[in-house]
Motif scaffolding. Structure first.
Motif, PDB file in Angstrom:
ATOM      1  N   SER A   1       0.451  27.905  52.112  1.00 43.43           N
ATOM      2  CA  SER A   1       0.937  26.894  52.042  1.00 43.43           C
ATOM      3  C   SER A   1       2.708  27.293  51.873  1.00 43.43           C
ATOM      4  CB  SER A   1       0.900  26.216  50.815  1.00 43.43           C
ATOM      5  OG  SER A   1       0.973  27.184  49.435  1.00 43.43           O
ATOM      6  N   GLN A   2       3.526  26.455  52.262  1.00 40.41           N
ATOM      7  CA  GLN A   2       4.823  26.789  52.266  1.00 40.41           C
ATOM      8  C   GLN A   2       5.698  26.649  51.087  1.00 40.41           C
ATOM      9  OE1 GLN A   2       6.458  24.934  55.781  1.00 40.41           O
ATOM     10  NE2 GLN A   2       6.073  26.614  57.055  1.00 40.41           N
TER      11      GLN A   2
ATOM     12  N   ASN B   1      12.893  36.883  44.248  1.00 37.03           N
ATOM     13  CA  ASN B   1      13.945  38.012  44.217  1.00 37.03           C
ATOM     14  C   ASN B   1      15.082  37.903  44.717  1.00 37.03           C
ATOM     15  OD1 ASN B   1      12.126  40.031  42.454  1.00 37.03           O
ATOM     16  ND2 ASN B   1      11.047  40.071  44.334  1.00 37.03           N
ATOM     17  N   ASN B   2      14.779  37.510  45.943  1.00 34.44           N
ATOM     18  CA  ASN B   2      16.036  36.944  46.745  1.00 34.44           C
ATOM     19  C   ASN B   2      15.571  35.842  47.658  1.00 34.44           C
ATOM     20  OD1 ASN B   2      14.944  38.046  49.218  1.00 34.44           O
ATOM     21  ND2 ASN B   2      15.181  40.121  48.338  1.00 34.44           N
TER      22      ASN B   2
ATOM     23  N   GLN C   1      16.373  34.436  51.780  1.00 32.12           N
ATOM     24  CA  GLN C   1      17.151  34.685  52.933  1.00 32.12           C
ATOM     25  C   GLN C   1      17.292  33.597  53.875  1.00 32.12           C
ATOM     26  OE1 GLN C   1      15.606  38.619  54.595  1.00 32.12           O
ATOM     27  NE2 GLN C   1      14.359  38.816  52.847  1.00 32.12           N
TER      28      GLN C   1
ATOM     29  N   ARG D   1      20.718  37.666  46.486  1.00 31.18           N
ATOM     30  CA  ARG D   1      19.840  37.770  45.527  1.00 31.18           C
ATOM     31  C   ARG D   1      19.708  36.962  44.377  1.00 31.18           C
ATOM     32  NH1 ARG D   1      17.649  42.408  47.064  1.00 31.18           N
ATOM     33  NH2 ARG D   1      18.452  43.935  48.205  1.00 31.18           N
ATOM     34  N   SER D   2      18.706  36.902  43.582  1.00 31.34           N
ATOM     35  CA  SER D   2      18.489  35.797  42.557  1.00 31.34           C
ATOM     36  C   SER D   2      19.580  36.001  41.559  1.00 31.34           C
ATOM     37  CB  SER D   2      17.102  36.096  41.816  1.00 31.34           C
ATOM     38  OG  SER D   2      17.218  37.377  41.386  1.00 31.34           O
TER      39      SER D   2
ATOM     40  N   ASP E   1      11.190  35.486  48.569  1.00 26.54           N
ATOM     41  CA  ASP E   1      10.227  36.301  48.444  1.00 26.54           C
ATOM     42  C   ASP E   1       9.829  36.476  46.891  1.00 26.54           C
ATOM     43  OD1 ASP E   1      11.496  39.752  47.336  1.00 26.54           O
ATOM     44  OD2 ASP E   1      12.542  37.504  47.545  1.00 26.54           O
TER      45      ASP E   1
ATOM     46  N   SER F   1       2.133  41.189  43.818  1.00 30.13           N
ATOM     47  CA  SER F   1       1.000  40.707  44.842  1.00 30.13           C
ATOM     48  C   SER F   1       1.987  39.880  45.816  1.00 30.13           C
ATOM     49  CB  SER F   1       0.055  39.606  44.006  1.00 30.13           C
ATOM     50  OG  SER F   1       0.807  38.441  43.536  1.00 30.13           O
ATOM     51  N   ASN F   2       3.310  39.911  45.767  1.00 31.67           N
ATOM     52  CA  ASN F   2       3.847  39.261  46.601  1.00 31.67           C
ATOM     53  C   ASN F   2       4.605  40.215  47.613  1.00 31.67           C
ATOM     54  OD1 ASN F   2       3.308  36.141  46.190  1.00 31.67           O
ATOM     55  ND2 ASN F   2       4.387  37.123  43.989  1.00 31.67           N
ATOM     56  N   THR F   3       4.450  41.460  47.597  1.00 33.23           N
ATOM     57  CA  THR F   3       4.989  42.458  48.209  1.00 33.23           C
ATOM     58  C   THR F   3       5.061  42.159  49.529  1.00 33.23           C
ATOM     59  OG1 THR F   3       4.549  44.111  46.667  1.00 33.23           O
ATOM     60  CG2 THR F   3       5.191  44.723  48.840  1.00 33.23           C
ATOM     61  N   GLY F   4       6.324  42.278  50.363  1.00 31.22           N
ATOM     62  CA  GLY F   4       6.477  41.952  51.867  1.00 31.22           C
ATOM     63  C   GLY F   4       6.155  41.003  52.356  1.00 31.22           C
ATOM     64  N   LYS F   5       6.089  39.711  51.540  1.00 27.36           N
ATOM     65  CA  LYS F   5       5.646  38.372  51.723  1.00 27.36           C
ATOM     66  C   LYS F   5       6.942  37.427  51.620  1.00 27.36           C
ATOM     67  CE  LYS F   5       2.448  34.710  50.457  1.00 27.36           C
ATOM     68  NZ  LYS F   5       1.626  34.493  49.462  1.00 27.36           N
ATOM     69  N   LEU F   6       7.243  37.103  52.977  1.00 28.37           N
ATOM     70  CA  LEU F   6       8.316  35.948  52.691  1.00 28.37           C
ATOM     71  C   LEU F   6       7.571  34.610  53.011  1.00 28.37           C
ATOM     72  CD1 LEU F   6      11.160  37.451  55.062  1.00 28.37           C
ATOM     73  CD2 LEU F   6      11.141  37.209  52.654  1.00 28.37           C
TER      74      LEU F   6
ATOM     75  N   PHE G   1       8.400  30.717  53.925  1.00 32.03           N
ATOM     76  CA  PHE G   1       9.431  30.058  54.865  1.00 32.03           C
ATOM     77  C   PHE G   1       9.426  28.639  54.681  1.00 32.03           C
ATOM     78  CE2 PHE G   1      11.270  33.149  57.650  1.00 32.03           C
ATOM     79  CZ  PHE G   1      10.347  34.185  57.678  1.00 32.03           C
TER      80      PHE G   1
END
Lengths: 114, 116
Positions: free
Chosen positions: A1-2, A30-31, A33, A50-51, A92, A97-102, A104
């Motif tokens: 889900s977005q 965290n941030n 983009q 960044r946040s 992100d 558990s959200n590492t490397g996941k953007l 959109f």
């Protein structure tokens, strides 16, 4: 889900005008983009905020972030025909558990008429 | 520095076949993420690899898999292709820190897959 919702979905302006796009999200981040995509090609990174930041500038781009409202805006000043593209916000979420996941938003399609 | 590269750029397959897509990250980047983009679902996260380990996975069926090599290059594989797998597949790489706190992800040009 977005997570992100972008507004408006489409925007048409004349060259030289300013374009403003908005993005809302749901969770702590965290941030955030912003990316640009031309005609179904790869995504071009525009700016990261960044946040703990409230505003950031890069050339003709100005990004604001309001974490209390979970929203961001992208302003493109003095638009050019070459700015015609789709613009996406991506977040992100906080958490290992959200590492490397953007995540959109669905994007805003901007048309700049010469 | 060279950007993220993806091969092939275009691919046509038929239902039931399998496909392997390749991604070479920016030199020095150790994190590679994959995304699927379709008109209906937009951009969706598939998985992320760091130091040859899958750290995160999106909500996709097991037909979608990936791996990362010691030089940080990554491949993703889709088995038993379905019509709905037609999409633009994008990979992105991020900084040496591995993006634990979220870093800029730099995207490749994508591989456009058409399943007939």
């Amino acid at each position: 889900s977005q997570q992100g919702e972008e507004d408006p979905q489409a925007l048409s302006i004349q060259e030289g005008e300013n374009a403003t796009m908005n993005c809302s999200y749901k969770t702590s981040i965290n941030n955030l983009q912003w990316y640009r995509q031309n005609s179904g090609r790869g995504l071009v990174h525009l700016i990261l905020i960044r946040s703990n930041e409230r505003e950031k500038h890069s050339g003709r781009l100005r990004v604001t972030l309001d974490t209390s409202k979970k929203s961001s805006s992208l302003l493109i000043t003095a638009s050019r025909a070459a700015d015609t593209a789709s613009y996406f916000c991506a977040t992100d979420a906080v958490g290992s558990s959200n590492t490397g996941k953007l995540i959109f938003g669905q994007g805003t399609t901007l048309q700049v008429k010469p | 520095k060279a950007g993220v590269t993806q091969t092939p750029r275009y691919l046509i397959k038929t239902r039931g076949q399998q496909v392997t897509l390749s991604c070479s990250p920016i030199s020095g980047h150790r994190s590679v993420s994959w995304y699927q983009q379709t008109p209906g679902q937009g951009l969706q996260f598939l998985f992320e690899y760091f130091s040859e380990t899958q750290r995160n996975k999106g909500n996709f069926p097991g037909r979608f898999s990936g791996r990362q090599f010691s030089n940080s290059r990554s491949e993703m594989n889709v088995s038993t292709l379905e019509l709905g797998d037609s999409a633009l597949y994008l990979c992105a790489s991020s900084s040496p820190s591995g993006g634990a706190r979220g870093e800029t992800q730099y995207f490749g040009p994508g591989t456009r897959l058409l399943v007939l």
